[in-house]
Write a protein that holds these residues in place. Structure first.
Motif, PDB file in Angstrom:
ATOM      1  N   UNK A  35       0.829  -1.190   0.000  1.00 40.85           N
ATOM      2  CA  UNK A  35       0.000   0.000   0.000  1.00 40.85           C
ATOM      3  C   UNK A  35       0.872   1.253   0.000  1.00 40.85           C
ATOM      4  N   UNK A  36       0.240   2.368  -0.426  1.00 43.77           N
ATOM      5  CA  UNK A  36       0.864   3.683  -0.320  1.00 43.77           C
ATOM      6  C   UNK A  36      -0.245   4.710  -0.205  1.00 43.77           C
ATOM      7  N   UNK A  37       0.086   5.861   0.369  1.00 42.95           N
ATOM      8  CA  UNK A  37      -0.873   6.957   0.517  1.00 42.95           C
ATOM      9  C   UNK A  37      -0.577   7.990  -0.559  1.00 42.95           C
ATOM     10  N   UNK A  38      -1.621   8.430  -1.263  1.00 47.56           N
ATOM     11  CA  UNK A  38      -1.433   9.255  -2.464  1.00 47.56           C
ATOM     12  C   UNK A  38      -1.503  10.748  -2.207  1.00 47.56           C
ATOM     13  N   UNK A  39      -1.519  11.199  -0.933  1.00 48.55           N
ATOM     14  CA  UNK A  39      -1.527  12.623  -0.629  1.00 48.55           C
ATOM     15  C   UNK A  39      -0.676  12.877   0.597  1.00 48.55           C
ATOM     16  N   UNK A  40      -0.364  14.115   0.867  1.00 47.36           N
ATOM     17  CA  UNK A  40       0.421  14.468   2.047  1.00 47.36           C
ATOM     18  C   UNK A  40      -0.413  15.201   3.078  1.00 47.36           C
ATOM     19  N   UNK A  41      -1.706  15.361   2.806  1.00 42.67           N
ATOM     20  CA  UNK A  41      -2.555  16.129   3.695  1.00 42.67           C
ATOM     21  C   UNK A  41      -3.933  15.505   3.745  1.00 42.67           C
ATOM     22  N   UNK A  42      -4.519  15.461   4.949  1.00 39.28           N
ATOM     23  CA  UNK A  42      -5.896  15.021   5.092  1.00 39.28           C
ATOM     24  C   UNK A  42      -6.630  16.028   5.970  1.00 39.28           C
ATOM     25  N   UNK A  43      -7.956  16.079   5.816  1.00 39.13           N
ATOM     26  CA  UNK A  43      -8.786  16.977   6.610  1.00 39.13           C
ATOM     27  C   UNK A  43      -9.596  16.155   7.608  1.00 39.13           C
ATOM     28  N   UNK A  48     -18.447  15.381  16.941  1.00 39.05           N
ATOM     29  CA  UNK A  48     -17.925  14.118  17.503  1.00 39.05           C
ATOM     30  C   UNK A  48     -17.408  13.156  16.437  1.00 39.05           C
ATOM     31  N   UNK A  49     -17.434  13.543  15.142  1.00 34.86           N
ATOM     32  CA  UNK A  49     -17.049  12.613  14.070  1.00 34.86           C
ATOM     33  C   UNK A  49     -15.565  12.268  14.157  1.00 34.86           C
ATOM     34  N   UNK A  50     -14.691  13.266  14.062  1.00 32.66           N
ATOM     35  CA  UNK A  50     -13.231  13.139  14.216  1.00 32.66           C
ATOM     36  C   UNK A  50     -12.573  12.206  13.196  1.00 32.66           C
ATOM     37  N   UNK A  51     -13.256  11.885  12.086  1.00 31.63           N
ATOM     38  CA  UNK A  51     -12.674  10.960  11.107  1.00 31.63           C
ATOM     39  C   UNK A  51     -11.806  11.701  10.088  1.00 31.63           C
ATOM     40  N   UNK A  52     -10.926  10.940   9.439  1.00 37.23           N
ATOM     41  CA  UNK A  52     -10.164  11.413   8.282  1.00 37.23           C
ATOM     42  C   UNK A  52     -10.321  10.398   7.163  1.00 37.23           C
ATOM     43  N   UNK A  53     -10.307  10.895   5.925  1.00 37.01           N
ATOM     44  CA  UNK A  53     -10.402  10.028   4.747  1.00 37.01           C
ATOM     45  C   UNK A  53      -9.028   9.953   4.114  1.00 37.01           C
ATOM     46  N   UNK A  54      -8.363   8.809   4.249  1.00 31.32           N
ATOM     47  CA  UNK A  54      -6.999   8.640   3.761  1.00 31.32           C
ATOM     48  C   UNK A  54      -7.050   7.881   2.427  1.00 31.32           C
ATOM     49  N   UNK A  55      -6.600   8.498   1.299  1.00 31.64           N
ATOM     50  CA  UNK A  55      -6.606   7.787   0.024  1.00 31.64           C
ATOM     51  C   UNK A  55      -5.451   6.790  -0.047  1.00 31.64           C
ATOM     52  N   UNK A  56      -5.788   5.501  -0.141  1.00 28.00           N
ATOM     53  CA  UNK A  56      -4.792   4.429  -0.101  1.00 28.00           C
ATOM     54  C   UNK A  56      -4.797   3.692  -1.431  1.00 28.00           C
ATOM     55  N   UNK A  57      -3.605   3.484  -1.975  1.00 32.35           N
ATOM     56  CA  UNK A  57      -3.448   2.784  -3.243  1.00 32.35           C
ATOM     57  C   UNK A  57      -2.844   1.406  -3.000  1.00 32.35           C
TER      58      UNK A  57
END
Length: 664
Positions: A35-43, A48-57
């Motif tokens: 796997x690898x992550x295709x960005x250097x920044x996430x929001x 109470x959500x506190x989630x992040x969406x990490x794009x994984x290849x």
């Protein structure tokens, strides 16, 4: 003029605001690497959500699986999450952190399949933003405009769509702003453009903002723009407009139309694109007025003083005066929009500028009756026909094919007499606007005339084609045999007493040059017969055929340069002869054969076959020609044939293509 969004005059694209979207990334570490992550920044979503969406290849040979965690140093700051990403795809892995974070943190993937190992990456976490404001300020004179709006257009997959609009209560300097949605990780939106519209004298006009985010209204950028939360783009997209005013004097001033034409941000690269501009080959229209005094508002203004963009054209009644363009800038007047541009995309010496303000006054024009072009046309080596003596004037357009340009004036070479071994005549054309023109003699692309025919009607051509029954008027043995009625000027039942009046199919033929003589015969031009043509012919037929002897002559002239005279020398053209045969018992009489230039600059010539199927095409300039055969000498439908397909000729020579076998 109503708005035409497909080619708005200031259409240009906006510089992409990609800077700042991504930050530099430390090198990722991978043991066995699935796997690898295709960005250097996430929001990160807010509590109470506190989630992040990490794009994984996943680049493994099978589905990538494992457990992912976020770290602040050595401390785990997220709930362990099992992930699964199909091979060869990129998907969001939704991780949940235990608090709100902002800054630099490490994400670690413990891989369980198909390989085992780990992958870590240092990334930036920032708060999730759902939209960002984008807009600017509208500035300009208040008077003369109503119903102002600013629109945002989305640009995706080459298609532009109006997304939303805002009504503007304009007060001379009015801000506007749109809330533009952002992507999942505060990423940029789709590309978009801004436009501004308003009603001017009841006509809606609209133009795009063209420029860079620094506010330079007229920088000729080609990229779109999009929103970013990293750089404040609100306030960058400013619209500034102004008013152009002046006066018109001279013949026809009170009814003359005034047009403001602006040069495009990026000039079309094709002749078709240039021709499609509001003022062909020159620019687009921003406003109009009528009369001897004008004030035209809502004209886009550059924020720089040295940015000439505009041409003001005054178009009078052509029977009274000739057009004048940017007369206040021209020492000898410009007769066309192109002349004001010095026939060059790069020349700006003849253009008008607001000079850093938003009013341009004193744009005055004096109308005149124009220039006269005259000259001598010499015919050498042949006996000229009346079609050789046909002359036309076309405007000069840089890089434009002469025959593709519009004809602005027509004339005839008159007073043709023998001069030594030549024949020569003169021509004179007046009421021409100042400028450059192509003068051509004997180079008509098409000539429709009445010719003697072996047929008394064209019903054979029309058989089974009901949509062409209105073309019966194109052939007859006598004009009076067509349906309709001819009224002499003194006829008691004439609907228009004192004038010749003809109705029905007979009237259509009359309008196309057919004439009575001695009770029913037809004459046309220099041809005159009583009754039917005689000489073995059964009637008359209207054909699109130019019969010339000369190759034709043309010359570029400049009405402002007296050293360039309008004299032309027309030399004898080449001939192509041959015969047409057809399958079975089908007739080969009066079939049209055409020689079309494959170079795109030479005039095509045509002939129709005799009673035996033979033909001679005359008046060809040197060059290569494609041979076309068809059955319909007045409709021009090309069909396939065997035999010679192309022929190269030299002016003055005689050539044969032998027998052409028509397969129809």
């Amino acid at each position: 003029m109503t708005s035409r969004f497909s080619r708005l005059s200031v259409l240009a694209c906006i510089t992409a605001l990609a800077g700042g979207l991504l930050v530099a990334s430390p090198a990722a570490q991978a043991a066995t690497g699935g796997v690898s992550v295709t960005t250097s920044k996430v929001a990160q979503f807010a509590a109470p959500d506190l989630r992040t969406a990490v794009p994984v290849k996943c680049t493994a040979t099978a589905t990538c699986t494992g457990v992912v965690r976020w770290y602040n140093g050595a401390t785990v700051i997220s709930t362990p999450l099992y992930y699964s990403v199909a091979k060869g795809t990129t998907a969001y892995v939704w991780t949940k952190l235990n608090a709100a974070y902002s800054g630099s943190y490490t994400i670690k993937f413990a891989e369980t399949g198909p390989d085992t190992g780990s992958y870590t990456k240092t990334m930036t976490i920032e708060p999730r933003k759902y939209s960002t404001p984008v807009g600017g300020t509208i500035s300009g004179p208040v008077g003369g405009i109503t119903d102002m709006k600013v629109s945002r257009w989305g640009f995706k997959y080459g298609v532009i769509t109006r997304l939303d609009s805002k009504a503007i209560a304009f007060n001379g300097s009015t801000p506007y702003s749109f809330d533009v949605p952002l992507g999942t990780n505060n990423t940029a939106t789709i590309d978009y453009r801004f436009s501004i519209s308003a009603k001017v004298n009841g006509v809606t006009r609209e133009w795009y903002w063209r420029g860079s985010p620094t506010g330079t209204t007229y920088s000729a950028t080609k990229t779109q723009h999009h929103a970013s939360p990293v750089k404040d783009v609100n306030g960058h997209y400013n619209f500034t407009f102004g008013t152009i005013s002046g006066g018109v004097s001279g013949p026809g001033a009170s009814t003359a139309k005034v047009r403001v034409i602006g040069t495009p941000a990026v000039m079309p690269t094709t002749q078709t694109g240039r021709k499609d501009l509001d003022e062909p080959y020159c620019g687009d229209e921003y406003g109009t007025a009528t009369g001897s005094s004008f004030s035209i508002p809502f004209i886009p203004v550059s924020t720089t003083s040295s940015d000439p963009r505009y041409i003001v054209g005054v178009i009078p009644d052509p029977d009274v005066a000739v057009p004048a363009w940017n007369d206040s800038k021209a020492p000898d007047k410009y007769g066309s929009c192109l002349a004001a541009r010095n026939y060059s995309d790069s020349s700006t010496s003849g253009l008008l500028s607001f000079g850093g303000g938003n009013t341009l006054t004193g744009v005055n024009t004096t109308l005149t009756t124009g220039e006269t072009v005259h000259g001598v046309v010499t015919f050498r080596g042949f006996g000229d026909r009346f079609t050789d003596r046909k002359l036309d004037i076309r405007p000069y357009v840089p890089h434009g094919g002469i025959l593709n340009l519009p004809i602005v004036k027509r004339s005839d070479v008159t007073g043709v007499v023998k001069v030594g071994s030549d024949r020569a005549g003169t021509y004179s054309i007046d009421k021409l606007p100042p400028g450059k023109y192509w003068v051509s003699a004997g180079r008509q692309q098409s000539c429709s005339f009445w010719y003697p025919s072996y047929y008394s009607n064209n019903l054979t051509y029309l058989s089974g084609e009901a949509d062409r029954e209105t073309e019966i008027w194109k052939s007859f043995s006598r004009l009076s045999y067509l349906s309709g009625k001819y009224y002499s000027p003194d006829a008691s039942d004439n609907p228009v007493p004192g004038q010749i009046y003809v109705d029905g199919l007979e009237g259509i033929a009359y309008d196309h040059g057919a004439r009575y003589q001695n009770g029913g015969g037809l004459y046309y031009g220099s041809q005159a017969q009583n009754g039917s043509p005689g000489g073995g012919y059964a009637g008359w037929m209207y054909r699109d055929v130019c019969v010339t002897e000369g190759a034709g002559a043309y010359k570029l002239i400049d009405t402002e340069n007296p050293a360039i005279n309008g004299n032309l020398l027309d030399l004898k053209g080449a001939t192509i002869s041959g015969k047409v045969d057809r399958d079975g018992s089908k007739t080969n009489k009066e079939m049209m054969v055409t020689a079309v230039s494959t170079q795109g600059i030479l005039v095509q010539r045509s002939a129709y076959t005799s009673s035996s199927g033979s033909f001679t095409i005359r008046g060809l300039e040197s060059g290569n020609y494609r041979i076309i055969v068809n059955t319909d000498s007045w409709r021009g439908l090309g069909r396939s044939h065997s035999g010679v397909q192309t022929k190269r000729v030299t002016r003055g020579g005689s050539y044969s293509v032998g027998t052409l076998y028509a397969h129809f």
